[in-house]
Write a protein that holds these residues in place. Sequence first.
Motif, PDB file in Angstrom:
ATOM      1  N   ASP A  76       0.735  -0.889   0.256  1.00  0.00           N
ATOM      2  CA  ASP A  76      -0.252   0.011  -0.192  1.00  0.00           C
ATOM      3  C   ASP A  76       0.414   1.326   0.229  1.00  0.00           C
ATOM      4  O   ASP A  76       0.563   2.033  -0.211  1.00  0.00           O
ATOM      5  CB  ASP A  76      -0.982   0.165   1.279  1.00  0.00           C
ATOM      6  N   ARG A  77       1.535   1.242   0.603  1.00  0.00           N
ATOM      7  CA  ARG A  77       2.856   2.620   0.826  1.00  0.00           C
ATOM      8  C   ARG A  77       3.127   2.179  -0.532  1.00  0.00           C
ATOM      9  O   ARG A  77       3.593   3.789  -0.995  1.00  0.00           O
ATOM     10  CB  ARG A  77       4.047   1.903   1.723  1.00  0.00           C
ATOM     11  N   ILE A  78       3.778   1.465  -1.593  1.00  0.00           N
ATOM     12  CA  ILE A  78       4.311   1.376  -2.757  1.00  0.00           C
ATOM     13  C   ILE A  78       2.893   1.713  -3.622  1.00  0.00           C
ATOM     14  O   ILE A  78       3.934   3.134  -4.635  1.00  0.00           O
ATOM     15  CB  ILE A  78       4.503   0.518  -3.425  1.00  0.00           C
ATOM     16  N   ALA A  79       2.324   1.653  -3.121  1.00  0.00           N
ATOM     17  CA  ALA A  79       0.965   2.574  -4.251  1.00  0.00           C
ATOM     18  C   ALA A  79       0.973   3.567  -3.445  1.00  0.00           C
ATOM     19  O   ALA A  79       0.663   4.364  -5.030  1.00  0.00           O
ATOM     20  CB  ALA A  79       0.186   1.270  -3.813  1.00  0.00           C
ATOM     21  N   SER A  80       0.811   4.709  -2.861  1.00  0.00           N
ATOM     22  CA  SER A  80       0.627   5.674  -2.616  1.00  0.00           C
ATOM     23  C   SER A  80       2.129   6.387  -2.096  1.00  0.00           C
ATOM     24  O   SER A  80       1.682   7.716  -2.303  1.00  0.00           O
ATOM     25  CB  SER A  80      -0.272   5.417  -1.428  1.00  0.00           C
ATOM     26  N   ASP A  81       2.207   6.011  -1.857  1.00  0.00           N
ATOM     27  CA  ASP A  81       4.496   7.412  -2.229  1.00  0.00           C
ATOM     28  C   ASP A  81       4.993   7.005  -3.025  1.00  0.00           C
ATOM     29  O   ASP A  81       5.470   6.280  -2.744  1.00  0.00           O
ATOM     30  CB  ASP A  81       4.737   6.589  -0.691  1.00  0.00           C
ATOM     31  N   VAL A  82       4.456   7.949  -3.550  1.00  0.00           N
ATOM     32  CA  VAL A  82       5.432   8.785  -4.970  1.00  0.00           C
ATOM     33  C   VAL A  82       6.819   7.757  -4.852  1.00  0.00           C
ATOM     34  O   VAL A  82       7.869   7.370  -5.293  1.00  0.00           O
ATOM     35  CB  VAL A  82       5.998   9.330  -5.575  1.00  0.00           C
ATOM     36  N   ALA A  83       7.643   8.888  -3.757  1.00  0.00           N
ATOM     37  CA  ALA A  83       9.338   8.522  -3.576  1.00  0.00           C
ATOM     38  C   ALA A  83       9.867   7.047  -3.176  1.00  0.00           C
ATOM     39  O   ALA A  83      10.502   6.728  -3.040  1.00  0.00           O
ATOM     40  CB  ALA A  83       9.677   9.658  -2.642  1.00  0.00           C
ATOM     41  N   PHE A  84       8.901   6.561  -2.082  1.00  0.00           N
ATOM     42  CA  PHE A  84       8.561   5.353  -1.955  1.00  0.00           C
ATOM     43  C   PHE A  84       8.496   4.040  -2.859  1.00  0.00           C
ATOM     44  O   PHE A  84       9.923   3.185  -2.997  1.00  0.00           O
ATOM     45  CB  PHE A  84       8.244   4.620  -0.423  1.00  0.00           C
ATOM     46  N   ARG A  85       8.542   4.475  -3.978  1.00  0.00           N
ATOM     47  CA  ARG A  85       8.192   3.425  -5.120  1.00  0.00           C
ATOM     48  C   ARG A  85       9.173   3.825  -6.050  1.00  0.00           C
ATOM     49  O   ARG A  85       9.940   2.944  -6.499  1.00  0.00           O
ATOM     50  CB  ARG A  85       6.488   3.758  -5.384  1.00  0.00           C
ATOM     51  N   GLU A  86       9.966   5.078  -5.694  1.00  0.00           N
ATOM     52  CA  GLU A  86      10.490   5.245  -7.355  1.00  0.00           C
ATOM     53  C   GLU A  86      12.006   4.772  -6.488  1.00  0.00           C
ATOM     54  O   GLU A  86      12.742   4.287  -7.190  1.00  0.00           O
ATOM     55  CB  GLU A  86      10.541   6.542  -7.100  1.00  0.00           C
ATOM     56  N   LYS A  87      12.622   4.257  -5.218  1.00  0.00           N
ATOM     57  CA  LYS A  87      13.413   4.008  -4.370  1.00  0.00           C
ATOM     58  C   LYS A  87      13.207   2.203  -4.155  1.00  0.00           C
ATOM     59  O   LYS A  87      14.053   1.979  -4.479  1.00  0.00           O
ATOM     60  CB  LYS A  87      13.158   4.429  -2.496  1.00  0.00           C
ATOM     61  N   MET A  88      11.849   2.519  -3.942  1.00  0.00           N
ATOM     62  CA  MET A  88      11.181   0.230  -4.126  1.00  0.00           C
ATOM     63  C   MET A  88      11.790  -0.243  -5.760  1.00  0.00           C
ATOM     64  O   MET A  88      12.903  -0.403  -5.994  1.00  0.00           O
ATOM     65  CB  MET A  88      10.281   0.075  -4.489  1.00  0.00           C
TER      66      MET A  88
END
Length: 170
Positions: A76-88
């Motif tokens: 859910d965090r990957i889906a909602s947090d753009v910066a977190f998704r990019e780091k992933m």
Amino acid sequence: MGNSRDEKIVEWQIGRKITNMNRVAYRCPYGYPVVIESLPIKNGKPFPTLYWLTCPHLRREVSKLESEGFIKKLEDRIASDVAFREKMRKAHLEVIERRKRLLTEEHSFREVLEKVGTGGIRDFSKVKCLHLHLADYLAGVGNPVGETVWNLIEKKFCDDVFCKIGEARE
């Protein structure tokens, strides 16, 4: 391949023979393997899991987090947090690059392994399991899921030097 002492301890930690261990990537304060780096080929087939969490204590702690629903919370965090998704996304690409360095340029598995991230994940918005993300993080990959898992674990290492049992069985 890793040294025979490390291999025997890892085999005791995971409860089976290890056939594609390259080296220990992270050790606990007692000197025992926590994370191993695997070769990207196992039994003649592509093996996408580069880093493997072997520490019995941390494996139990991470399993508790999984049972508490943290895979979904982090997806859910990957889906909602753009910066977190990019780091992933960058963490997956870093694993792909590290894996490629272990194969020759002309190796036939390069093409297959370049299409999957950590643990063989194709969809970088999915987590699969927390163990492999923590293993990546402890091996030095900038994996935000692994970092989150590490920060959630209160007791990072056992008090009783548990892996000494495995060493005594050599």
